[in-house]
Design a protein around this motif. Structure first.
Motif, PDB file in Angstrom:
ATOM      1  N   ALA A   1       0.842  -1.357  -0.089  1.00 40.44           N
ATOM      2  CA  ALA A   1       0.186  -0.042   0.117  1.00 40.44           C
ATOM      3  C   ALA A   1       0.764   1.176  -0.241  1.00 40.44           C
ATOM      4  O   ALA A   1       1.700   1.484   0.656  1.00 40.44           O
ATOM      5  CB  ALA A   1      -1.092   0.050   1.190  1.00 40.44           C
TER       6      ALA A   1
ATOM      7  N   GLN B   1      -9.611   6.834   0.462  1.00 40.73           N
ATOM      8  CA  GLN B   1     -10.019   6.674   1.739  1.00 40.73           C
ATOM      9  C   GLN B   1      -9.491   8.232   2.542  1.00 40.73           C
ATOM     10  O   GLN B   1     -10.171   8.357   3.450  1.00 40.73           O
ATOM     11  CB  GLN B   1      -9.404   5.822   2.588  1.00 40.73           C
ATOM     12  CG  GLN B   1      -9.727   4.366   2.001  1.00 40.73           C
ATOM     13  CD  GLN B   1      -9.294   3.309   2.840  1.00 40.73           C
ATOM     14  OE1 GLN B   1      -8.487   3.323   3.591  1.00 40.73           O
ATOM     15  NE2 GLN B   1      -9.882   1.864   2.241  1.00 40.73           N
ATOM     16  N   HIS B   2      -8.608   8.754   2.050  1.00 44.97           N
ATOM     17  CA  HIS B   2      -7.942   9.951   2.922  1.00 44.97           C
ATOM     18  C   HIS B   2      -6.939  10.646   1.772  1.00 44.97           C
ATOM     19  O   HIS B   2      -6.319   9.994   1.175  1.00 44.97           O
ATOM     20  CB  HIS B   2      -7.618   9.554   4.170  1.00 44.97           C
ATOM     21  CG  HIS B   2      -6.137   8.605   4.238  1.00 44.97           C
ATOM     22  ND1 HIS B   2      -4.941   9.082   4.163  1.00 44.97           N
ATOM     23  CD2 HIS B   2      -5.934   7.410   4.271  1.00 44.97           C
ATOM     24  CE1 HIS B   2      -4.100   8.074   3.965  1.00 44.97           C
ATOM     25  NE2 HIS B   2      -4.810   7.033   4.015  1.00 44.97           N
TER      26      HIS B   2
ATOM     27  N   GLU C   1       7.744   3.953   7.087  1.00 47.94           N
ATOM     28  CA  GLU C   1       6.441   3.266   6.120  1.00 47.94           C
ATOM     29  C   GLU C   1       7.290   2.533   4.964  1.00 47.94           C
ATOM     30  O   GLU C   1       7.764   3.390   4.125  1.00 47.94           O
ATOM     31  CB  GLU C   1       5.467   4.379   5.733  1.00 47.94           C
ATOM     32  CG  GLU C   1       4.575   4.699   6.880  1.00 47.94           C
ATOM     33  CD  GLU C   1       3.933   3.509   7.051  1.00 47.94           C
ATOM     34  OE1 GLU C   1       3.441   2.551   6.600  1.00 47.94           O
ATOM     35  OE2 GLU C   1       3.627   3.177   8.634  1.00 47.94           O
TER      36      GLU C   1
ATOM     37  N   PRO D   1      -0.070   2.387  11.254  1.00 46.99           N
ATOM     38  CA  PRO D   1       0.656   2.866  10.208  1.00 46.99           C
ATOM     39  C   PRO D   1       0.855   4.376  10.262  1.00 46.99           C
ATOM     40  O   PRO D   1       0.083   5.001  10.989  1.00 46.99           O
ATOM     41  CB  PRO D   1      -0.237   2.988   8.893  1.00 46.99           C
ATOM     42  CG  PRO D   1      -1.049   1.663   9.097  1.00 46.99           C
ATOM     43  CD  PRO D   1      -1.328   1.729  10.785  1.00 46.99           C
TER      44      PRO D   1
ATOM     45  N   GLN E   1     -11.844   4.463   8.723  1.00 48.54           N
ATOM     46  CA  GLN E   1     -10.971   3.595   8.299  1.00 48.54           C
ATOM     47  C   GLN E   1     -10.499   2.358   9.261  1.00 48.54           C
ATOM     48  O   GLN E   1     -10.330   2.946  10.469  1.00 48.54           O
ATOM     49  CB  GLN E   1      -9.710   4.446   7.774  1.00 48.54           C
ATOM     50  CG  GLN E   1      -9.142   4.200   6.465  1.00 48.54           C
ATOM     51  CD  GLN E   1      -7.847   5.024   6.446  1.00 48.54           C
ATOM     52  OE1 GLN E   1      -7.701   6.257   6.674  1.00 48.54           O
ATOM     53  NE2 GLN E   1      -6.717   4.353   5.718  1.00 48.54           N
TER      54      GLN E   1
ATOM     55  N   SER F   1      -8.315  -0.039   8.228  1.00 50.06           N
ATOM     56  CA  SER F   1      -6.769  -0.268   8.060  1.00 50.06           C
ATOM     57  C   SER F   1      -6.610   0.409   6.781  1.00 50.06           C
ATOM     58  O   SER F   1      -7.450   1.121   6.240  1.00 50.06           O
ATOM     59  CB  SER F   1      -6.822  -1.752   7.572  1.00 50.06           C
ATOM     60  OG  SER F   1      -7.168  -2.055   6.437  1.00 50.06           O
ATOM     61  N   LEU F   2      -5.328   0.366   5.991  1.00 53.45           N
ATOM     62  CA  LEU F   2      -4.916   1.197   4.930  1.00 53.45           C
ATOM     63  C   LEU F   2      -5.909   0.800   3.934  1.00 53.45           C
ATOM     64  O   LEU F   2      -6.168   1.434   2.858  1.00 53.45           O
ATOM     65  CB  LEU F   2      -3.525   0.818   4.648  1.00 53.45           C
ATOM     66  CG  LEU F   2      -2.442   1.546   5.735  1.00 53.45           C
ATOM     67  CD1 LEU F   2      -1.068   1.343   5.183  1.00 53.45           C
ATOM     68  CD2 LEU F   2      -2.888   3.214   5.290  1.00 53.45           C
ATOM     69  N   ARG F   3      -6.356  -0.516   3.984  1.00 57.39           N
ATOM     70  CA  ARG F   3      -6.947  -1.015   2.886  1.00 57.39           C
ATOM     71  C   ARG F   3      -8.530  -1.264   3.112  1.00 57.39           C
ATOM     72  O   ARG F   3      -9.384  -1.623   2.081  1.00 57.39           O
ATOM     73  CB  ARG F   3      -6.547  -2.164   2.512  1.00 57.39           C
ATOM     74  CG  ARG F   3      -4.958  -2.339   1.956  1.00 57.39           C
ATOM     75  CD  ARG F   3      -4.723  -3.703   1.298  1.00 57.39           C
ATOM     76  NE  ARG F   3      -3.320  -3.850   0.979  1.00 57.39           N
ATOM     77  CZ  ARG F   3      -2.783  -3.074  -0.188  1.00 57.39           C
ATOM     78  NH1 ARG F   3      -3.502  -2.232  -0.826  1.00 57.39           N
ATOM     79  NH2 ARG F   3      -1.578  -2.987  -0.365  1.00 57.39           N
ATOM     80  N   THR F   4      -9.127  -1.048   4.163  1.00 58.07           N
ATOM     81  CA  THR F   4     -10.518  -1.123   4.676  1.00 58.07           C
ATOM     82  C   THR F   4     -11.209  -0.114   4.960  1.00 58.07           C
ATOM     83  O   THR F   4     -10.493   0.570   5.999  1.00 58.07           O
ATOM     84  CB  THR F   4     -10.709  -2.495   5.487  1.00 58.07           C
ATOM     85  OG1 THR F   4      -9.719  -3.352   5.076  1.00 58.07           O
ATOM     86  CG2 THR F   4     -12.082  -3.015   5.621  1.00 58.07           C
ATOM     87  N   SER F   5     -12.344   0.259   4.847  1.00 55.41           N
ATOM     88  CA  SER F   5     -13.053   1.494   5.363  1.00 55.41           C
ATOM     89  C   SER F   5     -14.367   1.296   4.996  1.00 55.41           C
ATOM     90  O   SER F   5     -14.705   0.436   4.364  1.00 55.41           O
ATOM     91  CB  SER F   5     -12.425   2.717   4.522  1.00 55.41           C
ATOM     92  OG  SER F   5     -12.754   2.603   3.059  1.00 55.41           O
TER      93      SER F   5
END
Lengths: 167, 418
Positions: free
Chosen positions: A72, A114-115, A133, B78, B131, B133-137
């Motif tokens: 990611a 998402q952001h 990261e 993260p 959110q 996680s970085l992939r789930t929202s």
């Protein structure tokens, strides 16, 4: 002969001293006009070595979310009024500050992202974020680079080359 | 001569260094600011480390019974990741004057049909994201929509659990706006986001009189296809639409409930790297409907194509549709072609004049669109962005109708986000 050579050497040194500040002034004026070069840094664990301007645009506009291999992407940007932010908006995204804000509202509202990229207030924080990261990416002034990150070629050009696009 | 040259050199050196030091006080100020910032951050980190060390020392001094290790439970978030719900709102206040006779609901929100002119709030849109996680929202859009009676209806427009494994596959499950049109995929209920004061009739939300099934519940899958700099993308949707639309030329008549079966939508679109802002593509939608009171079973197929160019100054939206209804009992087919085009250009930082033309031609005797007929006409307007939150729009529409008098609308709108 010796007497006649001494003023010659001193004259050369004096001429060099005369030219040195003049060159410094020229370089400084160039920097003031264009600003220091901005480089693209990623985490050393990232396997890519080069990135295109199109990919950079898609990353920082929220259209691309993953590195090749599925990691990611975590994009970081500087706050408004900084050299890195100016280069991002003017050279990569080609939009104004208010257009950038509006773009990200639309991007999140449409569900595409998402952001928006995390805004960091210093290049030190950017370095720390990209080191922390694995999918991290940020633009940073070349003068603020420190070890622990990887610098990418942009469109196949290394920073410092005449064709490098992020000047 | 030699002494003179040395003195001149020294003077130039001093001048140069002095120039360098005084070159840009603003830069120096910024550098100092940045250094102060970093010092503060480092102080905070040192304080945190010292606090942790003190705690460790304190716990080390007091012997305690053996505790089970729990290191696995600590999973660092993260960098910059924030849990919680983010809330954003969109609203508008619109004044509309119309000389439509007989009254025409058109594509407007909350206006009293037959009124020469009145104010309406339209939609109040609460947009929530969270959110995991970085992939789930999760994404949710709840709209309080003003009806022509002046009352408000609450509608969950979108509620999606989103999972993005990568650029090649992004999945969403829940209630979504269908990909029957570019407009429906990109512009949702916040009027601040779009240039014009209202949506073209064909892509208006179905519960406001629009012709397309704008919502469905099910799954949506989209992503990028391996195509290099061409930027080819796909979208697939499968779900249940529930289209209920008012009759726009007979606002007092009962709404038409289509009783849709499950729908499938497939589309592809190009977003090439070599021309950022260009989006060209199309989609195909299919379902079966059984309009209330008609006792007819109808196969519905909607084809759409779009060509859009949108950059920071220039916006050019073009979309065309063919809505086909085939009555299964008789084999009779009704085609409804429609299109709209909108062009706008930003002038300076705040002004954006625009022009739009729209066309819809529902077949006479259509069992699904008995109220629409042929209607087309231009719209011209201007948008003024007072700041990053508030936009003021003025728009004039002229609409030509088959077998009905032409009419004019004038709209003034204050659209905002909060």
């Amino acid at each position: 002969m010796t007497i006649s050579r001494k003023p010659g050497i001193l004259s050369t040194v004096s001429l060099a001293l005369l030219l040195l500040p003049a060159c410094t002034l020229c370089q400084q004026e160039r920097d003031e006009a264009t600003g220091p070069e901005v480089v693209v840094m990623v985490n050393p664990a990232n396997k890519i070595e080069s990135i295109s301007m199109g990919e950079l645009r898609r990353i920082f506009s929220g259209e691309k979310h993953s590195w090749p291999g599925g990691l990611a992407i975590a994009a970081f940007v500087r706050a408004p009024g900084t050299r890195e932010r100016d280069v991002l908006l003017a050279r990569v995204l080609r939009i104004s500050e208010s257009e950038y804000k509006a773009h990200w509202i639309k991007q999140i509202y449409s569900g595409e992202s998402q952001h928006e990229p995390l805004v960091l207030v210093s290049n030190g924080m950017q370095l720390e974020a990209v080191r922390a990261e694995k999918g991290g990416i940020a633009l940073i002034s070349a003068k603020d680079l420190h070890p622990g990150v990887k610098v990418l070629k942009v469109d196949g050009h290394l920073p410092g080359s005449p064709e490098y696009p992020l000047k | 001569m030699f002494r003179f040259m040395v003195i001149v050199s020294a003077a130039f050196c001093l001048a140069g260094s002095s120039r360098a030091q005084q070159a840009d006080p603003q830069n120096q100020q910024e550098t100092i600011q940045a250094l102060r910032q970093e010092i503060n951050e480092l102080k905070a980190r040192v304080a945190a480390l010292e606090a942790g060390q003190t705690k460790t020392e304190a716990s080390a001094e007091v012997p305690s019974p053996v505790q089970p290790a729990n290191t696995a439970a600590i999973s660092p978030e993260p960098f910059g990741f924030h849990r919680g719900i983010k809330l954003q709102g969109f609203g508008s206040v619109t004044y509309k004057a119309s000389d439509a006779n007989p009254p025409d609901l058109g594509a407007s929100l909350g206006f009293r049909p037959g009124s020469a002119g009145n104010f309406a709030v339209g939609d109040i849109d609460l947009f929530l994201t969270s959110q995991f996680s970085l992939r789930t929202s999760v994404l949710s859009e709840v709209v309080f929509s003003e009806q022509s009676s002046g009352e408000f209806e609450t509608d969950v427009e979108r509620l999606l659990l989103k999972f993005d494994p990568g650029d090649y596959l992004k999945m969403s499950f829940g209630r979504f706006h269908t990909a029957t049109s570019y407009y429906n995929s990109v512009f949702h209920h916040g009027l601040w986001l779009q240039t014009a004061a209202d949506r073209p009739l064909v892509v208006e939300f179905s519960d406001h009189g629009g012709l397309l099934p704008s919502q469905a519940v099910g799954g949506s899958f989209t992503g990028r296809l391996p195509s290099g700099s061409m930027g080819l993308n796909y979208i697939l949707e499968y779900g249940s639409a529930a289209t209920i639309r008012p009759q726009i030329t007979s606002p007092d008549a009962p709404e038409i409930e289509e009783h849709n079966s499950n729908e499938i939508t497939a589309g592809v679109f190009l977003q090439p790297d070599w021309l950022p802002g260009l989006d060209v593509g199309g989609s195909f939608y299919h379902d079966h409907i059984n309009p209330e009171g008609s006792n007819l079973h109808i196969a519905q197929a909607i084809s759409s194509v779009h060509a859009v160019y949108n950059n920071s100054r220039f916006e050019f939206l073009n979309e065309a549709f063919l809505i086909q209804h085939k009555i299964e009992e008789t084999g009779q087919t009704f085609n409804t072609p429609a299109f709209y085009t909108l062009i706008s250009r930003k002038l300076g930082a705040q002004w954006r004049p625009y022009f739009r033309y729209q066309y819809t031609n529902a077949a006479t005797g259509s069992p699904v669109f008995p109220d629409v007929g042929l209607r087309h006409g231009p719209s011209a307007g201007i948008r003024f962005d007072a700041n990053d939150y508030v936009a003021i729009k003025a728009q004039y529409d002229r609409t030509f109708r088959r077998d009905l008098p032409d009419f004019n609308d004038a709209l003034g709108q204050l659209a905002f986000r909060f």
